[in-house]
Design a protein around this motif. Structure first.
Motif, PDB file in Angstrom:
ATOM      1  N   ASP A 129       0.858  -1.182   0.000  1.00 24.58           N
ATOM      2  CA  ASP A 129       0.000   0.000   0.000  1.00 24.58           C
ATOM      3  C   ASP A 129       0.895   1.233   0.000  1.00 24.58           C
ATOM      4  N   THR A 130       1.176   1.739  -1.195  1.00 23.53           N
ATOM      5  CA  THR A 130       2.131   2.835  -1.328  1.00 23.53           C
ATOM      6  C   THR A 130       1.619   4.110  -0.678  1.00 23.53           C
ATOM      7  N   LEU A 131       0.337   4.407  -0.824  1.00 27.56           N
ATOM      8  CA  LEU A 131      -0.200   5.626  -0.224  1.00 27.56           C
ATOM      9  C   LEU A 131      -0.081   5.581   1.299  1.00 27.56           C
ATOM     10  N   GLN A 132      -0.307   4.411   1.899  1.00 25.05           N
ATOM     11  CA  GLN A 132      -0.161   4.285   3.351  1.00 25.05           C
ATOM     12  C   GLN A 132       1.303   4.457   3.751  1.00 25.05           C
ATOM     13  N   LYS A 161      -0.403  14.703  -2.594  1.00 23.60           N
ATOM     14  CA  LYS A 161      -0.490  15.684  -1.506  1.00 23.60           C
ATOM     15  C   LYS A 161      -1.940  16.038  -1.197  1.00 23.60           C
ATOM     16  N   ALA A 162      -2.711  16.283  -2.266  1.00 24.26           N
ATOM     17  CA  ALA A 162      -4.117  16.649  -2.083  1.00 24.26           C
ATOM     18  C   ALA A 162      -4.918  15.482  -1.512  1.00 24.26           C
ATOM     19  N   LYS A 163      -4.656  14.292  -2.013  1.00 27.38           N
ATOM     20  CA  LYS A 163      -5.386  13.103  -1.565  1.00 27.38           C
ATOM     21  C   LYS A 163      -5.146  12.833  -0.088  1.00 27.38           C
ATOM     22  N   LEU A 164      -3.898  12.948   0.351  1.00 31.46           N
ATOM     23  CA  LEU A 164      -3.534  12.622   1.732  1.00 31.46           C
ATOM     24  C   LEU A 164      -3.621  13.829   2.665  1.00 31.46           C
ATOM     25  N   THR A 222      12.368   0.940  -2.648  1.00 37.42           N
ATOM     26  CA  THR A 222      13.246   2.111  -2.619  1.00 37.42           C
ATOM     27  C   THR A 222      12.617   3.274  -3.383  1.00 37.42           C
ATOM     28  N   VAL A 223      11.976   2.946  -4.505  1.00 35.80           N
ATOM     29  CA  VAL A 223      11.331   3.940  -5.362  1.00 35.80           C
ATOM     30  C   VAL A 223       9.837   3.632  -5.437  1.00 35.80           C
ATOM     31  N   ASP A 224       9.012   4.632  -5.163  1.00 33.09           N
ATOM     32  CA  ASP A 224       7.557   4.458  -5.267  1.00 33.09           C
ATOM     33  C   ASP A 224       7.072   4.659  -6.693  1.00 33.09           C
ATOM     34  N   LEU A 225       7.680   5.618  -7.385  1.00 31.46           N
ATOM     35  CA  LEU A 225       7.270   5.942  -8.751  1.00 31.46           C
ATOM     36  C   LEU A 225       8.510   6.291  -9.551  1.00 31.46           C
ATOM     37  N   GLU A 226       8.762   5.513 -10.596  1.00 29.96           N
ATOM     38  CA  GLU A 226       9.941   5.746 -11.434  1.00 29.96           C
ATOM     39  C   GLU A 226       9.522   6.550 -12.643  1.00 29.96           C
ATOM     40  N   CYS A 227      10.151   7.719 -12.830  1.00 30.64           N
ATOM     41  CA  CYS A 227       9.691   8.693 -13.815  1.00 30.64           C
ATOM     42  C   CYS A 227      10.806   9.061 -14.769  1.00 30.64           C
ATOM     43  N   PRO A 232      -3.857  -1.292  -6.029  1.00 32.85           N
ATOM     44  CA  PRO A 232      -4.930  -0.631  -6.787  1.00 32.85           C
ATOM     45  C   PRO A 232      -5.152   0.832  -6.429  1.00 32.85           C
ATOM     46  N   GLN A 233      -4.954   1.214  -5.164  1.00 34.01           N
ATOM     47  CA  GLN A 233      -5.180   2.614  -4.774  1.00 34.01           C
ATOM     48  C   GLN A 233      -4.136   3.536  -5.400  1.00 34.01           C
TER      49      GLN A 233
END
Length: 298
Positions: A27-30, A75-78, A103-108, A240-241
């Protein structure tokens, strides 16, 4: 005694595997909420998608801008306006493992969405479609891929261009030597210093490298293309979130046209640090991708 040792080793290996599985956040958002940090992956030399102006800077570029749009949505969601952004510089060789292990949540950056990679990580809707091509020096006299026979060609370690070059070499029955750089800048140095007669990677990256040289007129990109490459941001599977957050943000930017201005900023105007302009109006393949966002791999 040997049987006991075998059982003990097997138990240790099993515990290690279990520990590794637990180490990967589901759960990345958590995770972001608990730590107050979102961890991004970027590159230091993938111009103009994700690159650094100096060693102390965070990456800038088209991919970096889009990534920050996702950060704003998180930021807005949390409800965390002061959320800290932590960047890790990744390479083609380690980017997937760094996403998988947390280590990385989102690779861009400029990762091509392939069917094989999609078995290991999740891909966001493609934000760019490139084509794999070869750049050469005009003085080489090379005008086609067939003329790479007997020549040395530079590729980037861990990139899809390596497999495509090998498939081309096999299909055309050509003798082509390979030499790899750790990133696009390193591979281009092999070409510019004549240690390689050509460099194969996505055409937009070749155009960016050439635009920033002191003598861009010395190079040309061959007309042939090996394959179209959809670039997508990577994040962990089975989340999924976070998937809804990332995909929804990027799809919205595509549908409302906001992404068009970001594209123009990086591909049709002068950009830092030298004011180089790739001068690449949006191709039809990218326009279609923005009309119908998808994460289909190749």
């Amino acid at each position: 005694m040997k049987l006991l040792e075998t059982i003990t080793v097997a138990a240790i290996v099993g515990l290690q595997a279990l520990g590794a599985a637990h180490a990967q956040p589901k759960d990345t958002l958590q995770k972001i909420k608990d730590t107050g940090v979102i961890s991004l992956g970027g590159r230091d030399a993938s111009f103009p998608f994700s690159y650094k102006l100096s060693s102390d800077d965070t990456p800038i570029g088209f991919s970096a801008d889009l990534c920050m749009k996702v950060v704003d949505a998180v930021k807005a969601k949390l409800g965390m306006p002061n959320l800290k952004v932590n960047y890790t510089i990744v390479t083609p060789a380690n980017r997937i493992s760094l996403v998988q292990n947390g280590t990385v949540d989102l690779e861009c950056s400029t990762t091509t969405n392939t069917v094989a990679r999609a078995q290991q990580v999740e891909f966001a809707p493609a934000h760019f479609v490139a084509s794999v091509a070869a750049a050469v020096k005009k003085s080489s006299g090379i005008n086609s891929m067939a003329q790479l026979e007997g020549k040395t060609v530079a590729t980037v370690t861990g990139s899809t261009s390596i497999q495509l070059l090998r498939a081309f070499r096999k299909n055309e029955k050509l003798e082509i030597n390979e030499i790899s750089g750790k990133d696009t800048a390193d591979a281009f140095l092999l070409l510019s210093s004549d240690r390689a007669a050509a460099m194969i990677v996505e055409d937009v990256q070749l155009a960016g490298l050439i635009a920033r040289t002191n003598n861009p007129g010395e190079y040309r990109i061959l007309e042939e293309r090996l394959r179209e490459e959809p670039y997508g941001f990577m994040y962990r599977k089975d989340d999924p979130q976070f998937k809804a957050m990332v995909d929804g943000t990027l799809t919205s930017l595509m549908k409302n046209g906001e992404i068009n201005e970001l594209y123009a900023k990086w591909f049709t105007r002068p950009v830092p640090p030298t004011g180089a302009n790739i001068n690449l109006p949006m191709p039809s393949a990218i326009k279609e991708t923005y009309r119908n966002p998808n994460n289909r791999g190749v």
